[in-house]
Enzyme design. Structure first.
Site, mmCIF file in Angstrom:
data_model
loop_
_atom_site.group_PDB
_atom_site.id
_atom_site.type_symbol
_atom_site.label_atom_id
_atom_site.label_comp_id
_atom_site.label_asym_id
_atom_site.label_seq_id
_atom_site.Cartn_x
_atom_site.Cartn_y
_atom_site.Cartn_z
ATOM 1 N N ARG A 16 -14.330 48.039 57.465
ATOM 2 C CA ARG A 16 -13.783 47.200 56.405
ATOM 3 C C ARG A 16 -13.711 45.733 56.843
ATOM 4 O O ARG A 16 -13.379 45.424 57.982
ATOM 5 C CB ARG A 16 -12.378 47.666 56.007
ATOM 6 C CG ARG A 16 -12.330 48.977 55.265
ATOM 7 C CD ARG A 16 -10.921 49.302 54.795
ATOM 8 N NE ARG A 16 -9.963 49.263 55.896
ATOM 9 C CZ ARG A 16 -9.121 48.257 56.139
ATOM 10 N NH1 ARG A 16 -9.127 47.191 55.355
ATOM 11 N NH2 ARG A 16 -8.277 48.315 57.151
ATOM 12 N N LYS A 27 -11.487 52.239 49.099
ATOM 13 C CA LYS A 27 -10.220 51.600 49.419
ATOM 14 C C LYS A 27 -9.813 50.576 48.357
ATOM 15 O O LYS A 27 -8.620 50.320 48.160
ATOM 16 C CB LYS A 27 -10.292 50.931 50.792
ATOM 17 C CG LYS A 27 -10.368 51.943 51.940
ATOM 18 C CD LYS A 27 -9.244 52.981 51.883
ATOM 19 C CE LYS A 27 -9.278 53.918 53.065
ATOM 20 N NZ LYS A 27 -8.309 55.032 52.942
ATOM 21 N N HIS A 60 -1.372 57.304 51.793
ATOM 22 C CA HIS A 60 -2.559 57.369 52.640
ATOM 23 C C HIS A 60 -2.370 58.564 53.573
ATOM 24 O O HIS A 60 -1.842 58.446 54.678
ATOM 25 C CB HIS A 60 -2.692 56.071 53.440
ATOM 26 C CG HIS A 60 -3.958 55.981 54.230
ATOM 27 N ND1 HIS A 60 -4.048 55.338 55.433
ATOM 28 C CD2 HIS A 60 -5.213 56.458 53.974
ATOM 29 C CE1 HIS A 60 -5.279 55.421 55.895
ATOM 30 N NE2 HIS A 60 -6.008 56.093 55.026
ATOM 31 N N SER A 68 -6.491 55.487 61.066
ATOM 32 C CA SER A 68 -7.780 55.941 61.575
ATOM 33 C C SER A 68 -7.685 56.273 63.054
ATOM 34 O O SER A 68 -7.114 55.523 63.853
ATOM 35 C CB SER A 68 -8.828 54.845 61.360
ATOM 36 O OG SER A 68 -10.077 55.226 61.889
ATOM 37 N N LYS A 96 -5.846 62.665 61.376
ATOM 38 C CA LYS A 96 -5.460 63.055 60.017
ATOM 39 C C LYS A 96 -6.462 64.038 59.403
ATOM 40 O O LYS A 96 -6.073 65.082 58.867
ATOM 41 C CB LYS A 96 -5.349 61.783 59.167
ATOM 42 C CG LYS A 96 -4.969 61.968 57.709
ATOM 43 C CD LYS A 96 -4.435 60.668 57.123
ATOM 44 C CE LYS A 96 -5.331 59.490 57.374
ATOM 45 N NZ LYS A 96 -6.573 59.516 56.552
ATOM 46 N N THR A 97 -7.744 63.697 59.488
ATOM 47 C CA THR A 97 -8.780 64.576 58.937
ATOM 48 C C THR A 97 -8.932 65.836 59.776
ATOM 49 O O THR A 97 -9.027 66.947 59.255
ATOM 50 C CB THR A 97 -10.116 63.824 58.836
ATOM 51 O OG1 THR A 97 -9.963 62.705 57.966
ATOM 52 C CG2 THR A 97 -11.206 64.735 58.292
ATOM 53 N N ASP A 101 -7.479 62.157 52.616
ATOM 54 C CA ASP A 101 -7.182 60.738 52.827
ATOM 55 C C ASP A 101 -6.213 60.095 51.839
ATOM 56 O O ASP A 101 -5.423 59.252 52.247
ATOM 57 C CB ASP A 101 -8.490 59.944 52.805
ATOM 58 C CG ASP A 101 -8.348 58.568 53.421
ATOM 59 O OD1 ASP A 101 -7.766 58.457 54.519
ATOM 60 O OD2 ASP A 101 -8.813 57.597 52.810
ATOM 61 N N ARG A 142 -19.445 57.538 60.209
ATOM 62 C CA ARG A 142 -18.753 58.253 59.134
ATOM 63 C C ARG A 142 -19.674 59.253 58.445
ATOM 64 O O ARG A 142 -20.899 59.097 58.397
ATOM 65 C CB ARG A 142 -18.267 57.255 58.076
ATOM 66 C CG ARG A 142 -17.218 56.271 58.565
ATOM 67 C CD ARG A 142 -15.835 56.846 58.448
ATOM 68 N NE ARG A 142 -14.809 55.956 58.951
ATOM 69 C CZ ARG A 142 -13.515 56.136 58.749
ATOM 70 N NH1 ARG A 142 -13.105 57.184 58.050
ATOM 71 N NH2 ARG A 142 -12.640 55.300 59.256
#
Length: 530
Positions: free
Chosen positions: A60, A201, A221, A239, A243-244, A258, A324
């Protein structure tokens, strides 16, 4: 327009777009694959995923994001370093130049929804010059049925032209790249970057503005999953915190990885796909996510690929650490198809503590949960960014500061109220370092983190005994099946206890210093947690 219509330059006049060449209306994945190959945008990898490169930006462009300063939304925005104002007249002029840029170009349109809950979903339209970016939108948002496509009217539109660049001295941007949200015009414009995450996003930012204000829905989030007994768990985390990974559990059904909302019925996914970080992805540790990298329809972003054999190397970081995979949720075998679930029984807040002083898991009171939610702590480590020589604390409000346009206290108070109303158990989980800081200790084993999270979710952890951490005031469990007892209290893992105490005190002070900006807007029992 009918499903998969291709028209010549008509149908987008409501957005000011005229004289385009071919317009592809919500084309299916197969058509987009054909166009990606035809236009040289990517390569088909071994077993069918599409591999693309994003060029200069592989993440980003946080400094290039703005919100238009207009009367309808002005008083609601928490203006500052993250939410930077943009002049409405400059926005109009920049968009007019984008419109001129689109003359004679082929365009791809995806009409879809943000939000799995039909009561709250937001119809959106994504217009782009890149076929692979259109496939990204098709993967990541909730697809409209063929019947819905006949009647869908977008409430917000994303216009993303990666090859169009701003002129900073003329347009008022910081660089040639820009991501600008205009709530009054219900329009997001993106240029100068091919990083596809800007699409999702930006829409997330819209939902983070609309839902808490208009419907008192907490936008989060986080990832979410559901256990065999129907219990819902949500995982907050920045990140790289897991989390994933931790929500993709073969014994639990994935709601989403997410972005979610929490309303009076429960939790619902904002998206229809996943955007997983896959550098050094392990088939053994993360089998479900690994398999998605070998599926037709998956986009592999900045992943190294052999142009002859078309095999990919998930360990290769020569382009970026931020490789990604974008794939539809249906690529995961155990999912909640509706994208909705009940109220959470457990909330997991994930951090990657490179100082090595936070426990691998700790129980939180509702006041501590609000404190850590507003803090959104994790840490950068040496080598990940130029100039970083030692662990560097990062605090991102609500574990998603760059996407939160409202005052953080709005989200924090909604969370605290929902935790209290639904009697939710809250946990802080450190997936970072143990036995010393980065460079001395070692990274917490995924197997330990999974065992601790599973014990928290099935109730065995909360039924056990706890000891009080003297620095952070956290309740640390004294035992957990599958995890050595000495690992549970981080001080026990350090050879030099005095150095642990010094590092812990340093991190406490960093927390306190960061929290000063929230102190006036939160209750005293939250402000004085640490």
């Amino acid at each position: 327009m009918k499903f998969n219509d291709v028209t010549r330059g008509t149908g987008l006049e409501e957005h000011g777009i005229t004289n385009a060449n071919l317009i592809f209306w919500t084309p299916p994945t197969a058509v987009l694959y054909e166009q990606i190959i035809k236009r040289g945008e990517g390569l088909v990898s071994h077993l069918g995923a599409i591999a693309v490169k994003t060029g200069h930006y592989t993440g980003r462009a946080a400094n290039e994001k703005f919100i238009v300063d207009e009367p309808a939304s002005r008083d609601n925005i928490a203006w500052g370093k993250v939410n930077k104002p943009f002049d409405p007249a400059k926005f109009d002029a920049l968009y007019n130049r984008m419109l001129a840029y689109m003359h004679g170009k082929d365009l791809f349109v995806q009409d879809c929804f943000a939000g799995a809950d039909r009561e709250h979903r937001l119809p959106i339209r994504v217009i782009t010059e890149k076929a692979w970016q259109s496939l990204f939108a098709r993967n990541m948002f909730v697809r409209a049925t063929q019947e819905e496509l006949a009647t869908i009217r977008p409430e917000f539109t994303v216009v993303n032209m990666p090859n169009f660049h701003a002129v900073p001295t003329v347009d008022g941007t910081n660089s040639e790249t820009f991501i600008i949200v205009n709530f009054a015009r219900k329009l997001i414009i993106i240029g100068g970057t091919s990083y596809a995450g800007e699409n999702k996003k930006s829409v997330f930012t819209i939902l983070n503005y609309l839902l808490p204000i208009e419907k008192k829905i907490l936008s989060m989030h986080c990832s979410a999953n559901v256990g065999p007994a129907g219990d819902t768990a949500i995982f907050f985390g920045l990140s790289g915190t897991g989390k994933t990974t931790l929500s993709a559990d073969p014994h639990r059904s994935l709601v989403g990885d997410d972005e979610h909302g929490w309303d009076d019925k429960g939790v619902f996914n904002f998206e229809g796909g996943c955007y997983a970080k896959i550098i050094r992805l392990s088939k053994e540790a993360e089998p479900e996510i690994y398999e998605t990298t070998r599926r037709f329809g998956t986009i592999l972003e900045n992943v190294a690929i052999d142009t002859q054999s078309r095999r990919v190397d998930l360990d290769d970081d020569s382009f970026t650490e931020n490789t990604r995979a974008s794939y539809p949720l249906t690529h995961i075998p155990n999912i909640v198809l509706s994208g909705t679930a009940g109220h959470p029984s457990n909330i997991i807040m994930l951090t990657c503590d490179a100082y090595g002083v936070l426990p691998p898991i700790a129980r939180l009171t509702k006041e501590q949960a609000m404190y850590h939610f507003l803090s959104g702590y994790t840490a950068k480590v040496a080598g990940t960014e130029a100039g970083v020589k030692e662990p560097s604390a990062t605090f991102s409000t609500c574990f998603g500061g760059p996407f939160m346009p409202l005052d953080p206290a709005v989200y924090g108070e909604l969370l605290r109220e929902k935790i209290a109303r639904h009697t939710v158990s809250c946990w802080l989980v450190n997936t970072g370092w143990s036995g010393g800081p980065y460079g001395v200790g070692s990274r917490m084993k995924i197997a330990y983190s999974r065992a601790l999270v599973n014990a928290a979710l099935d109730g065995t952890l909360i039924a056990g005994s706890f000891e009080k951490d003297p620095f952070f005031g956290l309740d640390i469990p004294t035992s957990c099946t599958g995890v050595p007892a000495e690992v549970l209290n981080p001080r026990n893992t350090w050879a030099d206890k005095a150095k642990y105490d010094e590092a812990a005190r340093k991190l406490v002070e960093l927390f306190r210093g960061n929290f000063e900006k929230y102190r006036a807007s939160v209750p005293d029992d939250v402000a004085n947690v640490m």
